[in-house]
Design a protein around this motif. Structure first.
Motif, PDB file in Angstrom:
ATOM      1  N   ARG A  69     -18.447   9.420  52.618  1.00 41.44           N
ATOM      2  CA  ARG A  69     -17.431   9.911  51.677  1.00 41.44           C
ATOM      3  C   ARG A  69     -18.009  10.625  50.469  1.00 41.44           C
ATOM      4  NH1 ARG A  69     -13.168   6.109  52.879  1.00 41.44           N
ATOM      5  NH2 ARG A  69     -12.963   6.434  55.118  1.00 41.44           N
TER       6      ARG A  69
ATOM      7  N   GLN B 122      -8.530   3.979  47.461  1.00 39.74           N
ATOM      8  CA  GLN B 122      -8.441   5.375  47.886  1.00 39.74           C
ATOM      9  C   GLN B 122      -7.824   6.250  46.810  1.00 39.74           C
ATOM     10  OE1 GLN B 122      -6.470   5.337  51.647  1.00 39.74           O
ATOM     11  NE2 GLN B 122      -8.391   5.233  52.767  1.00 39.74           N
ATOM     12  N   VAL B 123      -6.944   5.650  45.998  1.00 40.15           N
ATOM     13  CA  VAL B 123      -6.318   6.436  44.934  1.00 40.15           C
ATOM     14  C   VAL B 123      -7.283   6.613  43.775  1.00 40.15           C
ATOM     15  CG1 VAL B 123      -4.423   6.514  43.283  1.00 40.15           C
ATOM     16  CG2 VAL B 123      -4.035   5.663  45.603  1.00 40.15           C
TER      17      VAL B 123
ATOM     18  N   PRO C  17     -11.733   7.684  45.490  1.00 33.75           N
ATOM     19  CA  PRO C  17     -11.671   8.089  46.904  1.00 33.75           C
ATOM     20  C   PRO C  17     -13.039   8.099  47.581  1.00 33.75           C
ATOM     21  CG  PRO C  17     -11.050   9.886  45.417  1.00 33.75           C
ATOM     22  CD  PRO C  17     -11.141   8.661  44.590  1.00 33.75           C
ATOM     23  N   GLU C  18     -14.113   8.389  46.802  1.00 33.29           N
ATOM     24  CA  GLU C  18     -15.430   8.485  47.442  1.00 33.29           C
ATOM     25  C   GLU C  18     -16.014   7.121  47.753  1.00 33.29           C
ATOM     26  OE1 GLU C  18     -16.533  10.894  44.414  1.00 33.29           O
ATOM     27  OE2 GLU C  18     -15.875  12.673  45.508  1.00 33.29           O
TER      28      GLU C  18
ATOM     29  N   ALA D 141     -14.243   4.317  48.465  1.00 29.75           N
ATOM     30  CA  ALA D 141     -13.194   3.419  48.961  1.00 29.75           C
ATOM     31  C   ALA D 141     -13.783   2.226  49.718  1.00 29.75           C
ATOM     32  CB  ALA D 141     -12.236   4.188  49.848  1.00 29.75           C
TER      33      ALA D 141
END
Lengths: 321, 283
Positions: free
Chosen positions: A135, B252-253, B256-257, B259
């Motif tokens: 991510r 995630q809110v 996000p990276e 999570a």
């Protein structure tokens, strides 16, 4: 358990060491560069498998996070050459150091549990690394990964690189063998066999397992750093679960608690993968089936099985002269 | 913290609970960490998909998914796991091998595309919940999750089988010694746990869609739930699901990276202080 070198007379181990060295030294002259690349890969992955063996075979803790430790080193080496402009030797040091620090963090969290819980916790910790690599795309490049250009100059020659990988692999083997046969290593085996007994004898079980984890992580990082130079590329699959599974499978196929079995396991799994890939894309089915079959029929692995048979043989010789 | 996000967290928690309760039942009673649980989930989803497209009946596809996966669980237990009974690590690693095989098999049969199990028109669209409009299907999943919790609770606490399972979690040998065929209880539990994976896959097939790596994602989440909640604890699975569902949604809110980090960081910390989870008991 299966600590082979103790039962053979000295000349056997000397002869086999000389033989192994001779084979390793002649390979660059007889193999084509493609096959030499495979041999290099085997030597690198054997380091990873041995580092897993230090924990699984000698400390009684089976980890599923070593792919993540290995891959972290790979990421750090490529990143520090690409972005920080470090010279390669310094980048390799950064990779190993990062892996060692990561394994120390993992160890702090995981030393208190054992057995299946240890497996699950290390699996989850490894997945955190995977999730971050996937991510955090500004740094890790996300799914595309990072590409490097590390094999410049003499290293571009696979023969030179093979020599370096072989030397590193031998160093790792000798170092880990000394480690597991040291008084510290013997204490670890005691912990593997009975944690409560060692604790009541006054040994600090937690500290021993912690240090074993860090040593094991150091070598997994060493393998990952060399692999960065070999592969010139890293993506989240380098830190993903199948990487840890494959490393563990190599150690198990060869024989847990034998160290040298890791070479047999790495060679078999890597060659099997190449062989199977020539016919079908279903490598994962084959890998899974091999895993199931090993668990059902030969959980002690190939070298473990051989050791078992020779021991039975020598025992029967001793009892009926 | 809007109502919408809270509902997102709760509905995801309901799906997680369905999958994780099966995982924790098997882990608690049989001491088997079934790493093929995620693959069974995915297989259940695909079976649901195939039956729903072939027959057009959503209900039938759900029954097929549950029955099919219960059968798969029966086969897994009787053909493979019975040979490694009593060896914890060999069992885990064996199910890991099975997971790899099943995952690749589903890729062969259904391909790598993303599928969604077709849902009936009753469950499509949005419903008015207080101040927001929320997808009906997600509310349906929440309902099924709560119903599953109630049924499992009643089964465990009010039936003879439940009493045997609870006794078996605490001391399987003593149960056997008092003349109960514990092997049959084991087998039933394994099939029930697998059926829950199938139910989860059928619901998740329309909730999260089906794709080749969906199995490891759901497995990781259910492992986190069970690690947090404690082995074999139904309440633990419920609390763990809500915790993970909420952490995941808000992680995630907000980050996000990171999570994954938001979920597993707290889990790892919790384990460092309570190695057996919130509701786990030493045996």
């Amino acid at each position: 358990m299966t600590d082979g070198e103790r039962r053979h007379p000295a000349w056997v181990s000397w002869a086999s060491s000389v033989g192994v060295l001779a084979v390793l030294a002649t390979l660059p002259f007889v193999l084509k560069s493609y096959h030499l690349g495979i041999a290099t890969q085997i030597l690198i992955f054997a380091i990873l498998a041995m580092s897993i063996d230090v924990l699984a075979g000698f400390s009684g803790r089976t980890p599923l996070c070593h792919g993540a430790i290995f891959g972290t080193a790979t990421y750090f080496v490529i990143y520090s050459v690409n972005i920080w402009d470090l010279p390669l030797p310094a980048a390799l040091l950064v990779g190993v150091a990062a892996a060692t620090v990561l394994s120390a963090v993992f160890a702090i969290l995981a030393v208190r549990v054992s057995g299946v819980y240890f497996l699950l916790l290390t699996l989850a910790l490894g997945l955190v690394v995977w999730g971050v690599c996937l991510r955090w795309s500004q740094v890790t490049g996300g799914e595309n990964g990072l590409r490097g250009d590390l094999r410049r100059g003499a290293l571009a020659d696979i023969k030179v690189f093979y020599a370096i990988a072989a030397a590193t692999s031998l160093f790792a083997y000798i170092a880990m063998r000394r480690f597991v046969n040291s008084p510290f290593g013997l204490t670890l085996r005691g912990i593997r066999d009975s944690e409560s007994r060692m604790a009541s004898l006054g040994y600090n079980v937690t500290l021993h397992v912690f240090l074993a984890f860090v040593v094991s992580g150091f070598f997994a990082g060493l393998a990952g750093s060399i692999y960065a130079v070999f592969n010139n590329y890293v993506s989240p699959s380098a830190v993903a679960l199948p990487q840890s599974v494959q490393g563990l499978l190599m150690a198990i196929v060869g024989g847990i608690g034998t160290l040298v079995g890791s070479y047999v396991g790495a060679a078999l799994i890597i060659m099997l993968e190449l062989f199977v890939s020539a016919f079908t894309e279903r490598w994962q089915i084959v890998l899974g089936s091999v895993f199931v079959a090993i668990m059902l029929f030969a959980p002690e692995g190939i070298v473990g099985k051989i050791n078992q048979l020779t021991r039975r043989h020598s025992q029967s010789k001793n009892t009926n002269p | 913290m809007s109502v919408f996000q809270v509902l997102n967290g709760l509905t995801f928690a309901a799906l997680l609970f369905i999958v994780a309760s099966g995982f924790t039942l098997i882990f608690g009673l049989l001491r088997i960490v079934n790493l093929a649980h995620g693959a069974l989930y995915l297989l259940g989803g695909y079976i649901g998909l195939t039956v729903a497209t072939a027959t057009g009946s959503y209900l039938l596809s759900g029954i097929a998914a549950m029955a099919g996966i219960a059968l798969a669980g029966l086969l897994l237990d009787q053909t493979l796991l019975r040979w490694v009974k009593g060896h914890d690590l060999r069992q885990v690693l064996l199910t890991l091998g099975v997971a790899l095989v099943l995952n690749d098999l589903t890729l062969v049969i259904w391909g790598g595309d993303t599928f969604s199990v077709p849902i009936p028109s009753v469950l499509q669209g949005a419903a008015n919940v207080g101040s927001v409009f929320y997808p009906k299907f997600r509310l349906f999943v929440l309902g099924v999750g709560i119903l599953t919790f109630i049924c499992l609770w009643l089964m465990l606490n009010k039936t003879r089988l439940g009493a045997l399972i609870r006794a078996g979690v605490d001391d399987a040998e003593m149960v056997e010694a008092s003349g109960i065929n514990i092997q049959r209880v084991f087998l039933l539990t394994f099939m029930l746990g697998s059926a829950l994976a199938g139910l989860g896959g059928w619901l998740g097939g329309a909730f999260l869609t089906l794709y080749p790596s969906a199995d490891s994602e759901i497995l990781v989440f259910s492992m986190a739930v069970v690690i947090i909640g404690g082995r074999g604890s139904l309440i633990g699975a419920a609390v763990g699901s809500i915790l993970i569902g909420m952490l995941n949604t808000f992680g995630q809110v907000w980050f996000p990276e990171l999570a994954y980090f938001v979920i597993f960081g707290p889990m790892a910390l919790l384990l460092a202080f309570r190695p057996l989870g919130l509701f786990g008991r030493a045996t």
